[in-house]
Design an enzyme around this catalytic site. Structure first.
Site, short mmCIF file in Angstrom:
data_model
loop_
_atom_site.label_atom_id
_atom_site.label_comp_id
_atom_site.label_asym_id
_atom_site.label_seq_id
_atom_site.Cartn_x
_atom_site.Cartn_y
_atom_site.Cartn_z
N GLU A 1 0.81 -1.21 0.00
CA GLU A 1 0.00 0.00 0.00
C GLU A 1 0.85 1.27 0.00
O GLU A 1 0.50 2.27 -0.63
CB GLU A 1 -0.96 0.00 1.18
CG GLU A 1 -2.10 -1.01 1.07
CD GLU A 1 -1.69 -2.44 1.38
OE1 GLU A 1 -0.55 -2.65 1.87
OE2 GLU A 1 -2.48 -3.36 1.12
N HIS B 1 -11.24 -6.51 7.89
CA HIS B 1 -11.94 -6.11 6.67
C HIS B 1 -13.24 -5.38 6.99
O HIS B 1 -14.20 -5.46 6.24
CB HIS B 1 -12.25 -7.34 5.80
CG HIS B 1 -11.05 -8.10 5.35
ND1 HIS B 1 -10.35 -8.95 6.18
CD2 HIS B 1 -10.39 -8.13 4.17
CE1 HIS B 1 -9.33 -9.47 5.52
NE2 HIS B 1 -9.33 -9.00 4.30
#
Lengths: 325, 327
Positions: free
Chosen positions: B60, B129
């Site tokens: 990321e 998540h």
């Protein structure tokens, strides 16, 4: 009893805890032979050696990540992030792991890790050396966050942080490191995590603050005392869990409050403090709560620092407004 | 006018924008061949090629870092963080580089990137998540944070985010992707950042929220209406900057405020909303400002009862709004 500054108080606490408990180890950038950029760990590497005082690479994610592993494995690590502006590469370790391992493992693993972070501005440091990112840490479930503003509290809260079975973020206001001396006993000093401190009693208006801003609040209170305005100052000391009871009791007494912090305003921790006053002292408010904060811009080059940081004048004006409404 | 899901509205906007401006690239984990884990970018690589719809490594910090470099050099990257929970390795890039570039370079450089990130819970995502992350970024000078709640808003706000010359975090609640349908015009349109939308008008209580919670608040508003309680549902749509005038106008009318977010309570964005109302509108309030939020524990358990306990529901909103209406 000796009068010492905050750097010496923290250094003493580290030394004493390392002498008593072999599980206590330090790690961070330059904390070893160099003694830390602010000299907080001075002399410890010489005394305890490089198995217990570890110079790390310049890799904050690695520092916090490996310290989490050490803590789970039975040590009591104290990791240092050299400046708060360097914290961000470690945020995944802090948000996703440090704050969560206890809950994720249903309590099977605890992480008794203390992350020490020199923080805050007002010392003419370059960009990325003066950040105040406490709001992000306070927003993260599973972390405790403490900010001492006196040498005594620095020593006592560091003892409490290291003794805590769960992670504690220990913020050290850089501007206060050498700003004042006070008597601090040798040996264990007890300052519990959680309770705020009434730094100055007063009856007309409550100022809620933490860290280096305490000194600004004190200066403003002294000035206003000359016009017979009595200011009560709450030094939160622990930002999470926050002592909303002490805040509410004070506001219920004074009916007026100003929240002071040096981080940018929007979504700073001041919002949470104001919201807690809404929750617990709304019916006592005589005037709107006000916030005095830094502006919503990145921390500026140090030539502009004095325009960015809250000043005594801005605080005095906010207090006067709170009284005038 | 075409009916679309929230997800289709975002996909069609990306397609339209990629066709409109060749500087735009889409880029992230699995966005290419696979079309994204949620299928938001499905078909885009086939249509626009591997040079413009790019599969990235699982890294990321590198996704955002390279997007910053590309944007400084003239492209308009739309990087995707696969789940908002994965954004933290990129925070140094976002806070220290993307958000500060204009200020640091004294306006010589700008970073026109739009970081898309699915966020939020209620979809059995478990602990890594399901997170809400907006409060961290709402505190960062130089950032904008956009959180749409309808297909129509998603299109107009995404197009405006792409137009914006500075970094925008565009948060898509996963619970909206396929649960909400609505009319979406085919032509391009822009909705301004920083403008809230009064999604329902009442007089008794103001509900202030954003994202999926807007839909829950609208559902709650229906039940409350049956009890004779009429509520304003104010959808902020963007939280940095956020629309104080719209908040104040509604509070002036109702005098009672319930702020709703799924994110953890302490230090959540609700505190900021509460604070500006407390500062500016104290004498218009008839009751303390209330917050209905996720609890202060990591978001969130995979187990359905734990997830349900964490999440906001229309029932919980009704219960809190009732308390306020009684004042």
């Amino acid at each position: 009893m000796a009068e010492i500054n905050a750097v010496t108080a923290i250094n003493q606490a580290l030394l004493e805890m390392m002498q008593v408990d072999p599980r206590v180890v330090l790690l961070g950038e330059d904390v070893g032979p160099n003694g830390g950029v602010f000299r907080v760990s001075e002399g410890l590497w010489q005394q305890f050696g490089d198995q217990r005082v570890m110079d790390t690479p310049l890799a904050e994610s690695g520092i916090v990540g490996s310290a989490i592993g050490m803590a789970i494995g039975g040590l009591r690590p104290i990791a240092e992030i050299q400046f708060m502006g360097f914290l961000y590469p470690a945020l995944n370790q802090i948000f996703s792991h440090l704050g969560r391992v206890g809950q994720r493992s249903a309590g099977k693993f605890r992480v008794p890790l203390v992350v020490r972070i020199p923080y805050g501005g007002g010392i003419r440091a370059p960009e990325q050396h003066a950040d105040s990112a406490e709001a992000m840490l306070v927003h993260t479930p599973g972390l405790k966050v403490v900010v001492p503003s006196t040498p005594y509290d620095a020593k006592g809260l560091l003892y409490a942080a290291v003794e805590d079975p769960d992670p504690v973020i220990f913020l050290e206001p850089i501007k206060l490191y050498r700003l004042g001396r006070m008597e601090v006993p040798s040996g264990r000093v007890s300052v519990p995590i959680g309770p705020a401190r009434v730094a100055r009693g007063g009856r007309d208006v409550t100022v809620v603050t933490w860290g280096a801003m305490n000194h600004l609040a004190m200066e403003a209170a002294n000035e206003l005392a000359q016009s017979s305005i009595s200011v009560e100052i709450i030094d939160l000391r622990t930002l999470k869990p926050m002592d909303t009871k002490t805040i509410a009791e004070s506001v219920q007494k004074t009916g007026r409050a100003v929240v002071l912090h040096e981080a940018p305003r929007t979504a700073g921790l001041g919002g949470e403090v104001v919201a807690s006053i809404q929750d617990e002292a709304f019916w006592w408010l005589k005037t709107p709560v006000r916030r005095v904060t830094a502006y919503d811009v990145p921390y500026p080059p140090f030539a502009w620092e004095d325009w960015y940081m809250p000043t005594k004048e801005r605080l005095v004006r906010a207090i006067q407004q709170a009284l005038a409404d | 006018m075409a009916q679309m899901t929230f997800l289709e509205a975002i996909r069609e906007t990306l397609r339209q924008e990629l066709a409109r401006d060749e500087r735009i690239i889409v880029y992230g984990e699995d966005v290419g061949v696979r079309g994204g884990v949620f299928r938001v970018t499905e078909g885009l690589q086939a249509e626009f090629g591997e040079e413009r719809v790019i599969d990235s490594p699982l890294a990321e910090a590198a996704i955002i870092g390279t997007a910053i470099g590309a944007s400084v050099n003239g492209l308009r990257p739309i990087p995707e963080i696969q789940f908002a929970d994965f954004i933290f390795p990129a925070m140094n890039q976002i806070i220290q580089e993307a958000a500060r570039m204009r200020y640091r370079s004294n306006n010589d450089f700008e970073v026109p990137i739009v970081i898309r990130a699915p966020f939020g819970g209620g979809v059995r995502g478990g602990i890594y998540h399901s997170q809400s992350i907006e409060a961290f970024f709402a505190h960062v000078p130089g950032m904008k944070v956009v959180i749409p709640s309808t297909p129509y808003d998603a299109k107009g706000l995404l197009a405006q985010s792409i137009e914006d010359p500075d970094p925008v975090l565009f948060l898509e609640h996963k619970g909206l992707y396929r649960s909400i349908r609505g009319e979406v015009p085919e032509e391009r349109y822009l909705l301004p950042l920083g403008k809230a939308d009064l999604k329902r008008e009442g007089k008794d209580v103001t509900l202030i929220t954003y994202g999926l919670m807007t839909q829950l608040a609208l559902k709650a508003a229906d039940s409350l209406a049956e009890e004779g309680i009429q509520v304003d549902v104010l959808d902020l749509r963007t939280i940095r900057p956020f629309d104080k005038e719209a908040i104040f106008a509604s509070v002036k009318k109702t005098g009672k405020v319930l702020i709703i977010h799924e994110d953890n309570r302490t230090g959540g964005f609700g505190g900021e909303i509460s604070a500006v109302i407390a500062e500016e509108m104290l004498f218009d309030l008839d009751a303390p400002i209330m917050r209905l939020t996720g609890p202060d524990v990591p978001a969130m358990g995979f187990s359905p009862p734990l997830e349900h306990a964490f999440m906001i529901s229309a029932e919980k909103i009704v219960e809190e709004a009732r308390k306020l209406a009684k004042f």
